[in-house]
Write an enzyme that holds these catalytic residues in place. Structure first.
Site, PDB file in Angstrom:
ATOM      1  N   LYS A 193       0.848  -1.497   0.319  1.00  0.00           N
ATOM      2  CA  LYS A 193       0.290  -0.462  -0.104  1.00  0.00           C
ATOM      3  C   LYS A 193       0.603   1.274  -0.306  1.00  0.00           C
ATOM      4  O   LYS A 193       2.035   1.348   0.304  1.00  0.00           O
ATOM      5  CB  LYS A 193      -0.975  -0.226   1.414  1.00  0.00           C
TER       6      LYS A 193
ATOM      7  N   ARG B 262     -11.094  -0.448  14.137  1.00  0.00           N
ATOM      8  CA  ARG B 262     -10.685   0.994  13.605  1.00  0.00           C
ATOM      9  C   ARG B 262     -11.071   0.430  11.493  1.00  0.00           C
ATOM     10  O   ARG B 262     -12.191   0.745  11.253  1.00  0.00           O
ATOM     11  CB  ARG B 262      -8.968   0.206  12.838  1.00  0.00           C
TER      12      ARG B 262
ATOM     13  N   TYR C 217      16.873  30.000  10.546  1.00  0.00           N
ATOM     14  CA  TYR C 217      15.027  30.567  11.271  1.00  0.00           C
ATOM     15  C   TYR C 217      15.806  30.387  12.889  1.00  0.00           C
ATOM     16  O   TYR C 217      15.744  28.940  14.286  1.00  0.00           O
ATOM     17  CB  TYR C 217      14.254  29.662  11.299  1.00  0.00           C
TER      18      TYR C 217
ATOM     19  N   MET D 223      13.270  24.583   5.252  1.00  0.00           N
ATOM     20  CA  MET D 223      12.051  23.848   3.836  1.00  0.00           C
ATOM     21  C   MET D 223      13.182  22.784   3.306  1.00  0.00           C
ATOM     22  O   MET D 223      12.340  21.583   2.460  1.00  0.00           O
ATOM     23  CB  MET D 223      11.131  24.199   3.121  1.00  0.00           C
TER      24      MET D 223
HETATM   25  C1  LIG Z   1      -0.387  -1.573   6.572  1.00  0.00           C
HETATM   26  C2  LIG Z   1      -1.133  -3.322   6.961  1.00  0.00           C
HETATM   27  C3  LIG Z   1      -0.392  -4.396   7.240  1.00  0.00           C
HETATM   28  C4  LIG Z   1       1.173  -4.473   7.487  1.00  0.00           C
HETATM   29  O1  LIG Z   1       2.085  -3.763   8.012  1.00  0.00           O
HETATM   30  P1  LIG Z   1       3.513  -3.922   8.404  1.00  0.00           P
HETATM   31  O2  LIG Z   1       3.499  -3.075  10.547  1.00  0.00           O
HETATM   32  O3  LIG Z   1       4.007  -2.344   7.741  1.00  0.00           O
HETATM   33  O4  LIG Z   1       3.729  -4.947   8.161  1.00  0.00           O
HETATM   34  C5  LIG Z   1      -0.444  -5.673   7.793  1.00  0.00           C
HETATM   35  N1  LIG Z   1      -2.738  -6.085   7.941  1.00  0.00           N
HETATM   36  C6  LIG Z   1      -3.071  -4.296   7.242  1.00  0.00           C
HETATM   37  C7  LIG Z   1      -4.560  -4.868   8.101  1.00  0.00           C
HETATM   38  C8  LIG Z   1      -2.449  -3.328   7.252  1.00  0.00           C
HETATM   39  O5  LIG Z   1      -3.162  -1.872   7.539  1.00  0.00           O
END
Ligand SMILES: *Cc1c(COP(=O)(O)O)cnc(C)c1O
Length: 346
Positions: A35, A130, A243, A291
């Protein structure tokens, strides 16, 4: 010229997958979570390399990510979508042959009415609150869903990066109870995989560990970030740098200014306390991160190199994250678009 160079070692990603794969039994499939553009490292390159390594199942967050991934991997690869079947996803799920992880009764209804007969998985909530179906929803729909044949039933651990946390075992117990009789299950991301075999079920789905991040402490580093020095100056006692006059020289100092900053994902809060490396020698960041620029104390160097290393063998994304009060995941996914990206091991 002048752009910082981000080196991304695809062979290291493949090596990390092999190392994680070796931690589970042979009958457990090791998938890959790609992802967010493979945690910012380029999903096309990462997925191609992992496919060559033998990965057959991928996970993305959104259907749109799955469509992009389908252009890269072959038709036989399974692509699972964590966010499930959201409104408007039907065409994408169908055309790219994606497997939505249905998260709620609403998604189940949508899936069966809009894409009847199309593959699906189910995500259960075992306490993280979640995503995923609550136990009572699952109890009500389980018969219909099981009759339709989910490809995979998953849940996600809230505290897997803390091995001793009682939540891990509690979620494990809940998952076992909820999935009795289910043929293909998955509970573990990177953290869960490391917790041991009772967390593995039929499929494990690491993300961050592939990319060299904690909690996979044995990971091979994947990214190296080399940032050119724009100029070096002498700063006299009581002169200030950057800054807000946030840093003041005590004695005469040599300060190098390097060409990357918070717009490149080197977030401002890492500020002082972070180190930038000249070969093996640590050089402290001084003053505020701007930046496009960071100022570094190089007084102790015999010679200032053309570029300094922000990430690499001496400093991981997690080390840098610790300076900024965040996690390696956030540093990795924030690395910006101005870097010249150099892929190794394609
Ligand atoms: C992002 C995610 C993973 C992968 O998690 P890592 O900690 O990066 O290995 C697996 N399952 C779900 C549901 C996730 O959202």
């Amino acid at each position: 010229m002048g752009a910082a160079e981000l080196f991304i070692d695809l062979d290291a990603v493949a090596a990390n997958w092999r190392a994680l794969d070796a931690m589970s039994a042979d009958h457990v499939e090791t998938a890959a979570v790609v992802k967010a553009d493979a945690y910012g490292l380029d999903v096309a390159r990462v997925a191609r390399r992992l496919t060559a390594q033998g990965v057959r199942s991928f996970f993305v967050a959104l259907a749109g990510e799955g469509v992009a991934l389908r252009h890269v991997v072959d038709d036989r690869a399974d692509i699972y979508v964590f966010s499930g079947h959201m409104a408007g996803d039907g065409d994408a799920l169908h055309s790219a042959d994606l497997i939505p992880m249905l998260n709620s009764p609403e998604q189940v209804a949508r899936h069966f009415s809009e894409t009847p007969g199309h593959a699906f998985g189910v995500q259960l909530d075992t306490g993280m609150n979640r995503l995923g179906m609550e136990p009572n929803d699952w109890a009500a729909l389980r018969g219909d869903l099981m009759a339709a044949g989910p490809r995979l039933v998953i849940s996600h651990l809230a505290c897997a990066d803390t091995p001793d946390h009682p939540m891990n075992h509690q979620q494990l117990r809940t998952f076992v109870e909820m999935t009795e009789g289910v043929a293909r299950r998955s509970l573990a991301a990177t953290g869960g995989l490391l917790l041991g075999p009772e967390y593995h079920f039929e499929l494990v789905r690491p993300g961050i560990g592939l990319y060299g991040g904690l909690p996979f402490t044995e990971a091979t580093p994947v990214v190296r970030l080399s940032v050119p020095v724009v100029q070096t100056r002498t700063v006299r006692p009581f002169e200030t740098v950057g800054y807000g006059n946030a840093w003041e020289a005590d004695i005469e100092r040599q300060i190098a200014t390097i060409s990357a900053g918070y717009a490149d994902g080197l977030i401002r809060s890492m500020g002082q306390g972070a180190q930038i490396y000249a070969g093996d020698v640590a050089c402290p960041v001084v003053g505020r991160v701007s930046m496009d620029l960071i100022t570094v104390d190089v007084t102790h160097l015999d010679e200032v190199p053309d570029a300094l290393e922000v990430l690499g063998a001496h400093q991981s994304v997690d080390d840098l994250a610790a300076c900024a009060g965040t996690i390696g995941y956030e540093i990795l996914t924030s690395l910006g678009h101005r870097y010249a990206r150099r892929y190794e091991g394609a």
